[in-house]
Write an enzyme that holds these catalytic residues in place. Sequence first.
Site, short mmCIF file in Angstrom:
data_model
loop_
_atom_site.label_atom_id
_atom_site.label_comp_id
_atom_site.label_asym_id
_atom_site.label_seq_id
_atom_site.Cartn_x
_atom_site.Cartn_y
_atom_site.Cartn_z
N GLY A 251 0.85 -1.42 0.04
CA GLY A 251 0.17 0.01 0.07
C GLY A 251 0.95 1.25 0.07
N ASP A 252 1.84 1.13 0.73
CA ASP A 252 2.90 2.41 0.93
C ASP A 252 3.65 2.77 -0.48
OD1 ASP A 252 2.32 2.51 3.40
OD2 ASP A 252 3.95 1.22 4.18
#
Length: 308
Positions: A251-252
């Site tokens: 996600g990052d």
Amino acid sequence: MILTITANPSVDISYPLDELKIDAVNRVTNEIKTPGGKGVNVGKVLHQLGAEVVQSGFAGGVLGEFIKNSLNDLGHQTRFVDIKGATRNCVAILHEGKQTEINEKGPVISAEERDKFIASLDEISCGCDFINISGSLPQGLDPDFYEEIIKYAKKSSKFISVDTSGKALEAVIKAEIKPDLIKPNETEISDLLGREITKDDLKEVLLAEPFIDIPYIIASLGKDGAIIKIKDNIYSASVPVVTAVNPVGSGDSTLAGAIYAIAKNKTDIDIIKTSMNAGLLNVLDPETAHINMDDFDKYYDQIIVEEI
């Protein structure tokens, strides 16, 4: 340059074990220690994509120094505010195909340390046209800490993205001054609206209150890709099926890809493809927040983006 802020960074420690023995001594011979936290991860991937990165947040004690020194060694600038408390450890025990995590809460940020950070934003963000805030709030900070940074960014004509959850996310979305980009998932959107939201609902939802004034929204669907809002347009993105090696930090990485492409004034399609591709490449790499740029073009061309 791009500034990424991690209010509660950590030293991430991985302990690989063939077997986790309960109520016994487990000896590790090849532990890995790296600077961590969601914003730190975003900065790592931005740097791999080619951006100049400034890392900031709160850092204290020996572990805080380790984070700053390690990031400097990677070629990042660091502008952390020093605190009296000690930066936390986050431990991942990798055993028998499983991952057991032990995460410390981290330090308590005093009112003086909080105010110092806000007062230092000119210095911290000097030379940066983009600011990203990622992760949870440490003890001692309320959601208005993020709101103040957003207000500062908008007043200073800087692009501001936020990736957080819970009350902090709710406060950011419902605030009078909105960020430019957020990255919630289906569950977080459902929680915010107090009703179940499905993929089919997202187009209508993202073009209505309280999301209407946020120009960039990446609504994550996990392995099924994402629904993305770019201004008044809604897109569906799907990624090729792969065997995940390490999904932690994907996600990052997705967020880093989006920020990088926006900073480079890419088209809507290129922004989405770069974002999805960075997340996918992270899944394929055993190291968290790491992408193999040699495979960038290979998977980029397999990502399907459709306007809906």
